[in-house]
Design an enzyme around this catalytic site. Structure first.
Site, PDB file in Angstrom:
ATOM      1  N   THR A  12     -22.234  -7.912 -25.064  1.00 56.55           N
ATOM      2  CA  THR A  12     -23.010  -9.116 -25.406  1.00 56.55           C
ATOM      3  C   THR A  12     -22.115 -10.331 -25.194  1.00 56.55           C
ATOM      4  OG1 THR A  12     -22.444  -9.176 -27.763  1.00 56.55           O
ATOM      5  CG2 THR A  12     -24.345  -7.814 -27.128  1.00 56.55           C
ATOM      6  N   GLY A  13     -22.733 -11.455 -24.817  1.00 51.16           N
ATOM      7  CA  GLY A  13     -21.921 -12.624 -24.484  1.00 51.16           C
ATOM      8  C   GLY A  13     -21.047 -12.324 -23.281  1.00 51.16           C
ATOM      9  N   GLY A  14     -21.625 -11.582 -22.326  1.00 53.54           N
ATOM     10  CA  GLY A  14     -20.836 -11.157 -21.158  1.00 53.54           C
ATOM     11  C   GLY A  14     -20.989 -12.081 -19.961  1.00 53.54           C
ATOM     12  N   SER A  16     -19.779 -15.135 -19.870  1.00 57.92           N
ATOM     13  CA  SER A  16     -18.809 -16.224 -20.008  1.00 57.92           C
ATOM     14  C   SER A  16     -17.520 -15.694 -20.642  1.00 57.92           C
ATOM     15  CB  SER A  16     -19.433 -17.302 -20.910  1.00 57.92           C
ATOM     16  OG  SER A  16     -18.538 -18.349 -21.159  1.00 57.92           O
ATOM     17  N   GLY A  17     -16.425 -16.386 -20.390  1.00 58.97           N
ATOM     18  CA  GLY A  17     -15.181 -16.197 -21.146  1.00 58.97           C
ATOM     19  C   GLY A  17     -14.671 -14.769 -21.248  1.00 58.97           C
ATOM     20  N   ILE A  18     -14.370 -14.378 -22.481  1.00 59.87           N
ATOM     21  CA  ILE A  18     -13.767 -13.060 -22.751  1.00 59.87           C
ATOM     22  C   ILE A  18     -14.718 -11.937 -22.325  1.00 59.87           C
ATOM     23  CG2 ILE A  18     -13.050 -11.520 -24.633  1.00 59.87           C
ATOM     24  CD1 ILE A  18     -12.145 -14.159 -26.137  1.00 59.87           C
ATOM     25  N   GLY A  19     -15.999 -12.112 -22.613  1.00 53.23           N
ATOM     26  CA  GLY A  19     -16.978 -11.075 -22.263  1.00 53.23           C
ATOM     27  C   GLY A  19     -17.086 -10.879 -20.766  1.00 53.23           C
ATOM     28  N   TYR A 150     -16.907 -20.141 -40.023  1.00 46.85           N
ATOM     29  CA  TYR A 150     -16.691 -19.223 -38.901  1.00 46.85           C
ATOM     30  C   TYR A 150     -15.880 -18.005 -39.367  1.00 46.85           C
ATOM     31  CZ  TYR A 150     -14.746 -17.723 -34.344  1.00 46.85           C
ATOM     32  OH  TYR A 150     -14.364 -17.008 -33.237  1.00 46.85           O
TER      33      TYR A 150
END
Ligand code: NAP
Length: 247
Positions: A12-14, A16-19, A150
């Site tokens: 998930t959140g793949g 962008s960025g780390i994903g 957070y």
């Protein structure tokens, strides 16, 4: 390179960025990877960029129904899953006295509830011997300015993960926590810090992080690969933060 040959992974959140960096590495290691995100255009671009082995599924992790739709899609296309990385997350830096109930709910809906119900929906699809990675944060264990909300939302998923490691042991499903320190991704532009204040933040980080720089998404991807592929790593919280937890 084939540490994940024949495996199926969801990140998930793949988009962008780390994903995205993790999805790219997992595909290079032989996996089929389903990446998710809310922005269809960014998702499509990420799938194209990663190439054969990547596919996308668009939706909001805060929507509990999203996870069952994703599970059904993956079940129909792949039958089962080996790796589930619950990585989508948001952050908005605020002092506690300025946090609105809406902002509180949004952080917990995405960062905590999104992870909980994602695992609830996907776990039945995970093959015995598979694994789950949750992306928490250094902030979950280290006090940082304006990170209270957070931090709470990320500490919750670290607690979920430790419990799941025991809940899923009969199926030999390992559950680990990836806790990044500051990493150069789009999220740094979403902190609520103005463009004008960004150079000061960057200088502060360079002076504070013992390695003298932000982490790179690819460095977090390497750590995720270790968690995904080493069958004796279970229930750990892996800090990948350039040593920032020490200072
Ligand atoms: P990023 O580049 O901003 O990526 C965040 C990802 O999450 C995007 O793919 C975004 O896609 C997705 N996302 C956000 N809200 C979502 C929602 N409601 N539903 C579905 N997807 C959603 O940031 P990143 O640094 O790679 O962050 C990845 C994870 O690492 C996050 O959980 C973050 O909290 C954690 N982390 C990052 C750092 C850091 O310094 N970078 C440090 C500690 C922890 P869409 O916008 O298209 O939805």
């Amino acid at each position: 390179m084939s540490a994940l040959k024949g495996k199926v992974a969801i990140i998930t959140g793949g988009n962008s960025g780390i994903g995205k960096a993790t999805a790219r590495l997992f595909v290079q290691e032989g996996a089929n990877v389903i990446i998710t995100g809310r922005r269809q255009d960014v998702l499509d671009a990420a799938v194209k960029e990663i190439g054969t082995g990547a596919s996308g599924f668009c939706g909001d992790v805060a929507d509990v129904e999203f996870h069952s739709r994703l599970a059904e899609d993956v079940r129909s296309r792949f039958g089962a899953v080996d790796i589930y990385m619950a990585n989508a997350g948001i952050i908005n830096l605020t002092d506690s006295d300025k946090v609105s109930p809406q902002e509180y709910d949004q952080h917990f809906a995405v960062n905590s509830r999104g992870v909980f119900f994602g695992v609830q929906a996907i776990a039945p699809l995970i093959n015995d011997g598979g694994n789950i990675i949750v992306t928490s944060s250094l902030a979950a264990t280290k006090v940082l300015p304006q990170h209270t909300l957070y931090a709470g939302s990320k500490a919750a998923i670290a607690a979920f993960a430790r419990n799941w490691a025991i809940e899923f042991k009969q199926r030999r499903i390992r559950v680990n926590i990836l806790s990044p320190g500051p990493v150069e991704t789009e999220i740094l532009g979403k902190l609520g810090i103005s463009e004008a204040d960004r150079p000061a933040l960057d200088e502060h980080m360079a002076n504070t992080i013992p390695t003298g720089r932000y982490g790179r998404p690819e460095e977090l991807a390497q750590a995720a690969l270790l968690l995904a592929s080493n069958d004796f790593v279970n229930g750990v919280e892996l800090h990948v933060d350039g040593g920032m937890s020490l200072v």
